[in-house]
Scaffold this motif. Structure first.
Motif, PDB file in Angstrom:
ATOM      1  N   UNK A 138       0.827  -1.209   0.000  1.00 15.91           N
ATOM      2  CA  UNK A 138       0.000   0.000   0.000  1.00 15.91           C
ATOM      3  C   UNK A 138       0.861   1.258   0.000  1.00 15.91           C
ATOM      4  N   UNK A 139       1.959   1.222   0.749  1.00 13.94           N
ATOM      5  CA  UNK A 139       2.860   2.382   0.786  1.00 13.94           C
ATOM      6  C   UNK A 139       3.543   2.565  -0.563  1.00 13.94           C
ATOM      7  N   UNK A 140       4.057   1.476  -1.118  1.00 10.10           N
ATOM      8  CA  UNK A 140       4.759   1.578  -2.400  1.00 10.10           C
ATOM      9  C   UNK A 140       3.800   1.934  -3.531  1.00 10.10           C
ATOM     10  N   UNK A 141       2.508   1.656  -3.371  1.00  9.40           N
ATOM     11  CA  UNK A 141       1.527   1.979  -4.395  1.00  9.40           C
ATOM     12  C   UNK A 141       0.957   3.375  -4.289  1.00  9.40           C
ATOM     13  N   UNK A 142       1.323   4.129  -3.241  1.00  4.00           N
ATOM     14  CA  UNK A 142       0.802   5.489  -3.071  1.00  4.00           C
ATOM     15  C   UNK A 142       1.284   6.400  -4.194  1.00  4.00           C
ATOM     16  N   UNK A 143       0.370   7.224  -4.680  1.00  6.28           N
ATOM     17  CA  UNK A 143       0.716   8.261  -5.666  1.00  6.28           C
ATOM     18  C   UNK A 143       0.368   9.622  -5.074  1.00  6.28           C
ATOM     19  N   UNK A 144       0.996  10.641  -5.633  1.00 10.67           N
ATOM     20  CA  UNK A 144       0.792  11.967  -5.086  1.00 10.67           C
ATOM     21  C   UNK A 144      -0.670  12.402  -5.181  1.00 10.67           C
ATOM     22  N   UNK A 145      -1.366  11.903  -6.175  1.00 10.49           N
ATOM     23  CA  UNK A 145      -2.779  12.250  -6.323  1.00 10.49           C
ATOM     24  C   UNK A 145      -3.626  11.661  -5.209  1.00 10.49           C
ATOM     25  N   UNK A 148      -6.795  18.526   3.566  1.00  7.49           N
ATOM     26  CA  UNK A 148      -7.570  17.845   4.602  1.00  7.49           C
ATOM     27  C   UNK A 148      -6.708  16.922   5.456  1.00  7.49           C
ATOM     28  N   UNK A 149      -5.450  16.746   5.046  1.00 11.14           N
ATOM     29  CA  UNK A 149      -4.550  15.887   5.811  1.00 11.14           C
ATOM     30  C   UNK A 149      -4.923  14.420   5.745  1.00 11.14           C
ATOM     31  N   UNK A 150      -5.307  13.955   4.565  1.00 13.69           N
ATOM     32  CA  UNK A 150      -5.738  12.569   4.414  1.00 13.69           C
ATOM     33  C   UNK A 150      -4.998  11.885   3.276  1.00 13.69           C
ATOM     34  N   UNK A 151      -5.053  10.566   3.281  1.00 16.57           N
ATOM     35  CA  UNK A 151      -4.499   9.742   2.197  1.00 16.57           C
ATOM     36  C   UNK A 151      -5.549   8.717   1.803  1.00 16.57           C
ATOM     37  N   UNK A 152      -5.732   8.537   0.503  1.00 19.07           N
ATOM     38  CA  UNK A 152      -6.669   7.545  -0.009  1.00 19.07           C
ATOM     39  C   UNK A 152      -5.889   6.302  -0.417  1.00 19.07           C
ATOM     40  N   UNK A 193      -9.920  -2.865   2.566  1.00 16.70           N
ATOM     41  CA  UNK A 193      -8.593  -2.249   2.533  1.00 16.70           C
ATOM     42  C   UNK A 193      -8.590  -0.949   1.746  1.00 16.70           C
ATOM     43  N   UNK A 194      -9.580  -0.744   0.877  1.00 21.20           N
ATOM     44  CA  UNK A 194      -9.670   0.527   0.143  1.00 21.20           C
ATOM     45  C   UNK A 194     -10.341   1.537   1.062  1.00 21.20           C
ATOM     46  N   UNK A 195      -9.580   2.537   1.498  1.00 19.86           N
ATOM     47  CA  UNK A 195     -10.061   3.416   2.553  1.00 19.86           C
ATOM     48  C   UNK A 195      -9.386   4.781   2.473  1.00 19.86           C
ATOM     49  N   UNK A 196      -9.906   5.732   3.243  1.00 14.38           N
ATOM     50  CA  UNK A 196      -9.277   7.045   3.364  1.00 14.38           C
ATOM     51  C   UNK A 196      -8.912   7.240   4.821  1.00 14.38           C
ATOM     52  N   UNK A 197      -7.648   7.543   5.083  1.00  8.61           N
ATOM     53  CA  UNK A 197      -7.168   7.648   6.454  1.00  8.61           C
ATOM     54  C   UNK A 197      -6.676   9.062   6.737  1.00  8.61           C
ATOM     55  N   UNK A 243     -14.010  -1.729  21.771  1.00  6.79           N
ATOM     56  CA  UNK A 243     -14.740  -0.548  22.193  1.00  6.79           C
ATOM     57  C   UNK A 243     -15.599  -0.020  21.052  1.00  6.79           C
ATOM     58  N   UNK A 244     -16.641   0.684  21.411  1.00  7.20           N
ATOM     59  CA  UNK A 244     -17.571   1.213  20.419  1.00  7.20           C
ATOM     60  C   UNK A 244     -17.025   2.509  19.853  1.00  7.20           C
ATOM     61  N   UNK A 245     -17.144   2.666  18.550  1.00  7.55           N
ATOM     62  CA  UNK A 245     -16.609   3.860  17.893  1.00  7.55           C
ATOM     63  C   UNK A 245     -17.476   5.064  18.183  1.00  7.55           C
ATOM     64  N   UNK A 246     -16.868   6.231  18.126  1.00 10.03           N
ATOM     65  CA  UNK A 246     -17.621   7.469  18.263  1.00 10.03           C
ATOM     66  C   UNK A 246     -18.441   7.706  17.010  1.00 10.03           C
ATOM     67  N   UNK A 247     -19.518   8.434  17.156  1.00 12.39           N
ATOM     68  CA  UNK A 247     -20.383   8.715  16.012  1.00 12.39           C
ATOM     69  C   UNK A 247     -19.778   9.803  15.157  1.00 12.39           C
ATOM     70  N   UNK A 248     -20.251   9.902  13.924  1.00  8.88           N
ATOM     71  CA  UNK A 248     -19.761  10.937  13.026  1.00  8.88           C
ATOM     72  C   UNK A 248     -18.917  10.375  11.916  1.00  8.88           C
ATOM     73  N   UNK A 249     -19.041  10.929  10.726  1.00 11.53           N
ATOM     74  CA  UNK A 249     -18.291  10.471   9.571  1.00 11.53           C
ATOM     75  C   UNK A 249     -16.998  11.263   9.476  1.00 11.53           C
ATOM     76  N   UNK A 250     -15.865  10.568   9.410  1.00  8.10           N
ATOM     77  CA  UNK A 250     -14.577  11.231   9.277  1.00  8.10           C
ATOM     78  C   UNK A 250     -13.600  10.226   8.713  1.00  8.10           C
ATOM     79  N   UNK A 251     -12.486  10.678   8.163  1.00  8.97           N
ATOM     80  CA  UNK A 251     -11.480   9.724   7.699  1.00  8.97           C
ATOM     81  C   UNK A 251     -11.007   8.870   8.860  1.00  8.97           C
TER      82      UNK A 251
END
Length: 425
Positions: free
Chosen positions: A245-252, A258-262, A285-289, A406-414
């Motif tokens: 996943x790291x080696x497959x990262x592209x700048x796009x 937003x400080x995120x990576x797809x 595994x396809x996610x935004x962090x 543990x239960x996750x907090x509510x709300x949509x976020x990366x």
């Protein structure tokens, strides 16, 4: 007029549709009847027994299964022939290439030598259990004649067996490959049931690994300062991304605003395609962090460094758009990254670990920071929280949490840690 009791057993009449039974010239009894076959057709089958009762019992069993809608097995070939067919025509379209390569090696090394000559339709759970027990207790140097092929024999060829046995994990993997193949044979109505599923071998203990402590993580990051792949090592330790996943990262894929990576792809070397971009391991595994602040800073510095390398390479630069590349712009080989990582561990005077063990360390260190287990699951891209809890998280930390996710907090976020998150502060 003779009664049915007076009629010889070989001549007693049976009701229409019950099949026939008679004694052969060799003394055995043969029973025959029509049963359900694949394709909603009917097929005449013959069974044999020492006595009339035994032959009738076998025919009755097949007839009862037919009445339940279970087709009679059609597999006349060997287990080895079916395994070869399954690998070449079925598994090759369902598995990743590297996984298919491992399945093929496992089949050729263990399954075909052990069970290949048996008839697929006659394979029993006892056959599978006996074979697995033999694998578990037999020295592989002896069984596969590995020692005889060595330039300097040191085991069986010298008369001193080293006692090399398959590990429980390897044994479980071999068993799972057989189960997968036989499961497809059931779906194709070649056999009525998967006998490998009736054999229990126990749950093997996972490989014990002591994750990096916070002090060791700091030492690793300090040693990585000044390394041209410093941003890569920091990203791996702070986010738990897989090597591909790291080696497959592209700048796009990076959004500094937003400080995120797809995470959209993985980068691997395959036997047929060489260095290849593939979809992520699973759908989960396809996610935004969310990227921690130190990673954003190191990535900005890395981009400036890459621009300088591009200017220095001139016409020799290959624009692959990957975040992490060689000095000439070509993507980095996974094996090359492993060598860089091992050299970094030696420089930092740290114990030898795998690159993938950084992913284990991330889960444990995040738990120590109080990050919820379900958030870690999303960050690592697991389909099930049980994988995060039992494989990647340190059992000590789970014990402190009461052993419950543990239960996750509510709300949509990366997915990722809170903004105050600092893995190795």
């Amino acid at each position: 007029m003779p009664t049915p009791r007076d009629t010889p057993a070989s001549r007693r009449s049976r009701a229409n549709g019950d099949g026939t039974v008679y004694q052969r010239k060799d003394g055995r009894w043969e029973a025959a009847g029509y049963v359900l076959a694949p394709g909603d057709t009917r097929k005449r089958v013959r069974v044999y027994g020492i006595t009339r009762k035994e032959a009738l019992a076998k025919l009755t069993e097949k007839t009862a299964a037919s009445n339940r809608g279970v087709p009679v097995p059609t597999a006349q070939g060997s287990v080895g022939a079916y395994l070869t067919y399954w690998l070449e025509n079925v598994a090759v379209h369902q598995l990743r290439e590297n996984t298919h390569t491992r399945y093929t090696a496992c089949t050729n090394r263990y399954l075909i030598p052990g069970l290949g000559k048996k008839k697929l339709a006659k394979l029993t759970a006892k056959d599978v259990r006996t074979w697995l027990n033999q694998l578990r207790t037999t020295c592989q140097c002896c069984t596969r004649r590995l020692d005889a092929a060595r330039n300097q024999p040191r085991c069986c060829a010298t008369g001193m067996c080293c006692g090399k046995r398959l590990s429980p994990l390897t044994l479980a993997y071999v068993h799972s490959v057989l189960k997968s193949a036989l499961e497809h044979a059931v779906r194709e109505e070649e056999i009525p049931r998967n006998v490998a599923r009736n054999v229990r071998i126990g749950t093997p203990r996972p490989r014990r690994f002591e994750p990096l402590t916070a002090d060791e993580a700091r030492t690793l990051l300090t040693a990585a300062q000044g390394h041209r792949l410093h941003a890569l090592f920091e990203l791996a330790l702070r986010t738990g991304l897989r090597k591909g996943e790291i080696l497959g990262l592209r700048w796009e894929d990076l959004d500094h605003g937003s400080g995120t990576a797809s995470i959209r792809r993985t980068f691997q070397r395959t036997r047929s395609g060489g260095l290849t971009t593939l979809p992520t391991k699973t759908v989960s595994s396809e996610r935004r962090i969310a990227l921690p602040a130190p990673c954003l800073l190191s990535l900005r510095a890395h981009r400036k460094q890459q621009a300088q390398e591009k200017e220095k390479a001139g016409a020799g630069w290959v624009d692959s758009s990957h975040v992490f590349t060689r000095p000439d712009g070509h993507p980095i080989e996974p094996a090359t990254l492993t060598r860089h990582f091992n050299a970094l561990l030696r420089r930092a005077h740290l114990r030898q670990i795998r690159f993938h063990d950084l992913r284990h360390s991330t889960a444990t260190l995040l738990l120590e920071q109080g990050v919820e287990l379900v958030v870690i699951k999303e960050l690592l891209g697991h389909a099930h929280i049980g994988v995060t809890a039992t494989v990647y998280a340190n059992p000590r930390e789970l014990h402190q949490l009461g052993g419950k996710p543990q239960v996750a907090r509510s709300g949509r976020r990366p997915t990722g840690a809170p903004s105050s998150y600092n893995l190795v502060a």
